[in-house]
Design a protein around this motif. Sequence first.
Motif, short mmCIF file in Angstrom:
data_model
loop_
_atom_site.label_atom_id
_atom_site.label_comp_id
_atom_site.label_asym_id
_atom_site.label_seq_id
_atom_site.Cartn_x
_atom_site.Cartn_y
_atom_site.Cartn_z
N MET A 1 27.16 -50.30 30.70
CA MET A 1 26.83 -51.73 30.80
C MET A 1 28.11 -52.53 30.81
SD MET A 1 24.65 -54.13 28.21
CE MET A 1 23.13 -54.13 29.09
N ARG A 2 28.16 -53.51 31.69
CA ARG A 2 29.31 -54.40 31.71
C ARG A 2 29.10 -55.51 30.70
NH1 ARG A 2 29.80 -54.93 38.09
NH2 ARG A 2 32.01 -55.38 38.04
N VAL A 3 30.20 -55.98 30.17
CA VAL A 3 30.15 -56.99 29.13
C VAL A 3 30.17 -58.38 29.76
CG1 VAL A 3 31.36 -57.91 27.11
CG2 VAL A 3 31.26 -55.44 27.49
N THR A 4 29.25 -59.22 29.32
CA THR A 4 29.19 -60.61 29.78
C THR A 4 29.81 -61.53 28.73
OG1 THR A 4 27.06 -61.07 28.76
CG2 THR A 4 27.01 -60.09 30.98
N GLY A 5 30.05 -62.76 29.13
CA GLY A 5 30.57 -63.75 28.18
C GLY A 5 29.59 -64.01 27.05
N VAL A 6 28.30 -64.00 27.36
CA VAL A 6 27.28 -64.20 26.33
C VAL A 6 27.35 -63.08 25.30
CG1 VAL A 6 24.79 -64.30 25.90
CG2 VAL A 6 25.76 -65.53 27.84
N MET A 7 27.59 -61.87 25.77
CA MET A 7 27.70 -60.74 24.84
C MET A 7 28.90 -60.90 23.91
SD MET A 7 26.67 -57.73 27.49
CE MET A 7 26.40 -56.36 26.38
N VAL A 8 30.01 -61.39 24.43
CA VAL A 8 31.18 -61.64 23.59
C VAL A 8 30.84 -62.72 22.56
CG1 VAL A 8 33.56 -62.51 23.56
CG2 VAL A 8 32.84 -60.86 25.32
N HIS A 9 30.17 -63.78 23.01
CA HIS A 9 29.75 -64.84 22.10
C HIS A 9 28.88 -64.27 20.98
CE1 HIS A 9 27.71 -68.49 20.67
NE2 HIS A 9 28.71 -69.16 21.19
N TYR A 10 27.89 -63.46 21.35
CA TYR A 10 27.00 -62.86 20.34
C TYR A 10 27.76 -61.92 19.42
CZ TYR A 10 22.83 -64.62 22.75
OH TYR A 10 21.87 -65.41 23.30
N TYR A 11 28.72 -61.19 19.95
CA TYR A 11 29.51 -60.28 19.11
C TYR A 11 30.17 -61.05 17.97
CZ TYR A 11 33.12 -57.11 17.52
OH TYR A 11 33.93 -56.34 16.73
N PHE A 12 30.74 -62.19 18.30
CA PHE A 12 31.43 -62.98 17.28
C PHE A 12 30.47 -63.83 16.44
CE2 PHE A 12 35.03 -61.85 19.97
CZ PHE A 12 35.97 -61.51 19.02
N THR A 13 29.21 -63.89 16.84
CA THR A 13 28.20 -64.63 16.09
C THR A 13 27.39 -63.68 15.21
OG1 THR A 13 27.97 -66.19 17.92
CG2 THR A 13 26.22 -66.19 16.28
N CYS A 14 26.79 -62.68 15.86
CA CYS A 14 25.88 -61.77 15.15
C CYS A 14 25.70 -60.50 15.98
CB CYS A 14 24.52 -62.46 14.94
SG CYS A 14 23.25 -61.38 14.25
N LYS A 15 26.13 -59.38 15.43
CA LYS A 15 26.06 -58.12 16.17
C LYS A 15 24.61 -57.68 16.40
CE LYS A 15 30.63 -56.71 14.75
NZ LYS A 15 31.01 -57.95 14.15
N ARG A 16 23.72 -58.08 15.54
CA ARG A 16 22.30 -57.76 15.74
C ARG A 16 21.76 -58.51 16.97
NH1 ARG A 16 18.13 -55.53 12.52
NH2 ARG A 16 16.11 -56.52 12.80
N GLU A 17 22.14 -59.77 17.09
CA GLU A 17 21.76 -60.58 18.24
C GLU A 17 22.30 -59.93 19.53
OE1 GLU A 17 21.80 -65.35 19.20
OE2 GLU A 17 23.47 -64.53 18.06
N LEU A 18 23.54 -59.46 19.48
CA LEU A 18 24.15 -58.76 20.60
C LEU A 18 23.32 -57.53 20.98
CD1 LEU A 18 26.42 -57.85 22.56
CD2 LEU A 18 27.55 -56.83 20.56
N TRP A 19 22.90 -56.76 20.00
CA TRP A 19 22.13 -55.54 20.25
C TRP A 19 20.80 -55.88 20.93
CZ3 TRP A 19 17.53 -53.15 19.19
CH2 TRP A 19 17.48 -51.78 19.39
N PHE A 20 20.09 -56.88 20.42
CA PHE A 20 18.82 -57.28 21.05
C PHE A 20 19.04 -57.72 22.50
CE2 PHE A 20 17.28 -58.30 16.59
CZ PHE A 20 16.46 -57.19 16.51
N PHE A 21 20.04 -58.54 22.71
CA PHE A 21 20.35 -59.04 24.05
C PHE A 21 20.65 -57.88 25.00
CE2 PHE A 21 23.28 -60.65 27.28
CZ PHE A 21 22.56 -61.72 27.78
N SER A 22 21.41 -56.89 24.51
CA SER A 22 21.79 -55.76 25.36
C SER A 22 20.59 -54.91 25.76
CB SER A 22 22.84 -54.88 24.65
OG SER A 22 22.24 -54.09 23.64
N ARG A 23 19.50 -55.03 25.03
CA ARG A 23 18.28 -54.28 25.32
C ARG A 23 17.32 -55.05 26.23
NH1 ARG A 23 21.20 -51.28 23.04
NH2 ARG A 23 20.66 -49.44 21.85
N GLY A 24 17.76 -56.19 26.71
CA GLY A 24 16.93 -56.97 27.62
C GLY A 24 15.98 -57.92 26.91
#
Length: 162
Positions: A1-24
């Motif tokens: 999976m390629r990393v988006t800017g939203v994913m970087v934002h979520y990484y620095f906000t909440c890794k759980r949020e990042l995980w949910f987002f990465s699952r669609g």
Amino acid sequence: MRVTGVMVHYYFTCKRELWFFSRGLRFDFENEDMLIGRLIHKDSYEREWKEVMLGDAKLDVVIKGHGVEVMEVKKSSKLEEPAKWQLKYYLYLLKNVGVNAKGVISYPKEGRREEVELVDEDIETLENALADIERVISLERPPEAEKKPYCKRCAYRDFCWV
């Protein structure tokens, strides 16, 4: 999976949020904060910029004179650090293809703008974050929920606190 800017934002906000987002699992599109954010984005500076796709990242780019400026419009500065890292990621992507750009975060409701630069130390931090993003999204289960001040306004809150 390629990393988006939203994913970087979520990484620095909440890794759980990042995980949910990465699952669609996408935003609650009826979430009031999300709707307000989209309206602010649409109504602010739209005539001045062009959206540019760089891989999976969508950048709002303004061409001024002889320079390129990447603009990120945010509803509020409550998540200022994650917004800075998202913008620094865009500057990093551009730098990697030979484009030096300036970054600006705009908070129209607060009537302020903040310039953001990508410095050498940021590159190491971003590269470490990108490696950790890969780790987080490869987890079989989401990271444990952590109570944060902005959880009650998060579009994913029901996945953590129900």
